[in-house]
Design an enzyme around this catalytic site. Structure first.
Site, short mmCIF file in Angstrom:
data_model
loop_
_atom_site.label_atom_id
_atom_site.label_comp_id
_atom_site.label_asym_id
_atom_site.label_seq_id
_atom_site.Cartn_x
_atom_site.Cartn_y
_atom_site.Cartn_z
N PHE A 130 95.40 15.84 77.63
CA PHE A 130 95.27 16.69 76.44
C PHE A 130 93.87 17.27 76.43
CE2 PHE A 130 94.23 17.73 72.08
CZ PHE A 130 95.32 18.51 71.73
N ASP A 215 86.64 15.57 80.89
CA ASP A 215 86.85 15.79 79.46
C ASP A 215 86.53 14.48 78.75
OD1 ASP A 215 87.77 16.01 76.89
OD2 ASP A 215 89.62 17.05 77.41
N LYS A 244 83.88 15.82 69.17
CA LYS A 244 84.23 14.69 68.29
C LYS A 244 82.99 13.89 67.87
CE LYS A 244 89.10 14.11 69.60
NZ LYS A 244 89.84 14.16 68.37
C1 LIG Z 1 90.38 14.56 75.33
C2 LIG Z 1 90.38 15.70 74.38
N1 LIG Z 1 90.04 16.94 74.80
C3 LIG Z 1 90.02 17.99 73.99
C4 LIG Z 1 90.37 17.89 72.66
C5 LIG Z 1 90.35 19.10 71.78
O1 LIG Z 1 89.31 19.00 70.88
P1 LIG Z 1 89.35 19.92 69.55
O2 LIG Z 1 90.51 19.48 68.74
O3 LIG Z 1 88.01 19.62 68.88
O4 LIG Z 1 89.44 21.33 69.99
C6 LIG Z 1 90.75 16.64 72.17
C7 LIG Z 1 91.17 16.49 70.76
O5 LIG Z 1 91.87 15.60 70.37
C8 LIG Z 1 90.76 15.52 73.04
O6 LIG Z 1 91.11 14.31 72.61
#
Ligand SMILES: Cc1ncc(COP(=O)(O)O)c(C=O)c1O
Length: 397
Positions: A130, A215, A244
């Site tokens: 994700f 990520d 986050k």
């Molecule tokens: C691993 C990871 N990457 C990217 C994102 C996307 O972040 P955002 O919701 O701040 O765009 C999330 C959000 O849950 C995530 O957990």
């Protein structure tokens, strides 16, 4: 009654909160919940942390926003501090995780473009990933449920099964630019990439001239007991997205890069209106003040171990409810035997918040300041919730 004016995109729980303190969050009528969701790993220092409140309110009285056409001293400082405490030499600030990923993807493509290989645009990702909800990041995540109905999938993402080296080798071709991976899949169900496989990814990137993009939007900023989760595997990436926890609740993300990887990102190639504004930078610097204090990360690792051990005993007692416990530090997954939402609801009855994830998992992502007593209390509530689910299971059978 008039229907809500809001998009119906969220399956919201029937709860609204008014205030919070540390690991506790309270509804308007004074019901207190133990918050092991932390806004899905966002409230890294809990609610209303005095140092963050002070940093934000002090900055709010001075200057909110100026635009990236001017120097922003707080940005230079936070960039410098992130670089000093990681592999990175260059940083670009964003407002969210998806934007940090967009920046990383663009940076990887530009890198090959300025190296005279503009055809190298493809990025290999893993099933269960994700990476956000923009058009490029849903293509990177590759999940049909997020892609459906939004037109052609953005070109340039090749997905392979999680941890499948053979499929990965087959996917690498002359147009491959990078490999993108979460060191621990969050939404995918708290699935850690084994350290040996992380090292293998680094080797393959080096051998094939690919960039390794991590990520760490969910796993970064202390969550696993290291500042960044990849440190457990003793490797470094070329690019990394964080968000986050870095803002502790203020919208903030960042793309971190080596100077080499970022060499194509010259004036005019990328930009943002809000990213890295003075308010966000005041909070980001304040978060780092706390996370980089001596002993802070060690305490996360210790609390994580305490939580895992406590949960292992609960899993042993209720094997028909809980299948197993996984994760690192304070990013813990409870793999459920029953439907995960049943345990989530039972926990809500125990006044405790957790987060569902893929693979029938419940995620525990408490604030990183959680105390020994609060972990004990959490384990007790999870025990009682598991007992309640176990009893209804038996009654239903
Ligand atoms: C691993 C990871 N990457 C990217 C994102 C996307 O972040 P955002 O919701 O701040 O765009 C999330 C959000 O849950 C995530 O957990």
């Amino acid at each position: 009654m008039r229907e809500s004016a809001l998009y119906g995109t969220y399956a919201r729980q029937p709860l609204a909160f008014e205030r919070g303190e540390g690991c506790w969050i309270e509804t308007a009528d004074g019901e207190r919940y133990l918050d092991f969701a932390a806004g899905i790993a966002v409230n890294s220092l809990g609610h209303a942390h005095p140092h963050l409140v002070e940093a934000l309110t002090e900055q709010a009285g001075k200057l909110w926003h100026v635009s990236n056409v001017y120097e922003i001293p707080g940005q230079a400082r936070l960039g410098e501090r992130l670089a000093e405490s990681s592999f990175a030499e260059k940083v670009f600030f964003t407002n969210s995780g998806a934007e940090a990923l967009e920046c990383a993807i663009k940076t990887a493509r530009r890198y090959h473009h300025v190296n005279g290989q503009p055809e190298r645009i493809r990025i290999i990702t893993f099933e269960g990933a994700f990476h956000g909800r923009t058009l490029a990041t849903i293509a990177a995540g590759g999940q049909a449920k997020y892609l459906e109905g939004f037109g052609p999938k953005v070109e340039g993402f090749d997905q392979v099964p999680f941890g499948d080296e053979e499929a990965l080798l087959k996917a690498i071709g002359p147009e491959t630019a990078a490999i993108l991976v979460e060191p621990i899949q969050g939404e995918g169900g708290v699935r850690p990439v084994p350290n040996a496989f992380m090292r293998r990814l680094r080797e393959l990137c080096d051998r094939h001239g690919l960039l390794l993009i991590l990520d760490e939007v969910q796993s970064g900023v202390g969550r696993t007991g290291k500042l960044f989760a990849h440190e457990w595997a003793e490797i470094t990436p070329d690019l990394m997205a964080v968000a986050k926890g870095i803002g502790g609740g203020f919208p903030l993300g960042a793309c971190l890069a080596t100077a080499e990887a970022a060499k194509g990102m010259t004036p005019g190639t990328h930009g943002t209106t809000f990213g890295g504004n003075p308010l966000a930078m005041a909070v980001g610097n304040a978060v780092l003040d706390v996370v980089l204090e001596d002993g802070f990360l060690e305490n996360i690792a210790a609390r994580g171990l305490q939580l895992k051990q406590g949960l292992a005993a609960v899993a042993d007692e209720f094997p028909d409810v809980i299948e197993g416990i996984r994760g690192e530090g304070l990013m813990i997954g409870i793999k459920c035997k029953v439907q995960n939402l049943r345990l989530l609801e039972a926990l809500r009855d125990q006044k405790m918040l957790v987060v569902p994830a893929g693979d029938n998992v419940l995620r525990l992502l408490p604030p990183l300041i959680v105390t020994e007593d609060e972990i004990r209390e959490a384990v007790k509530r999870i025990h009682d919730a598991a007992a309640a689910v176990n009893a209804t299971e038996k009654a239903d059978a």
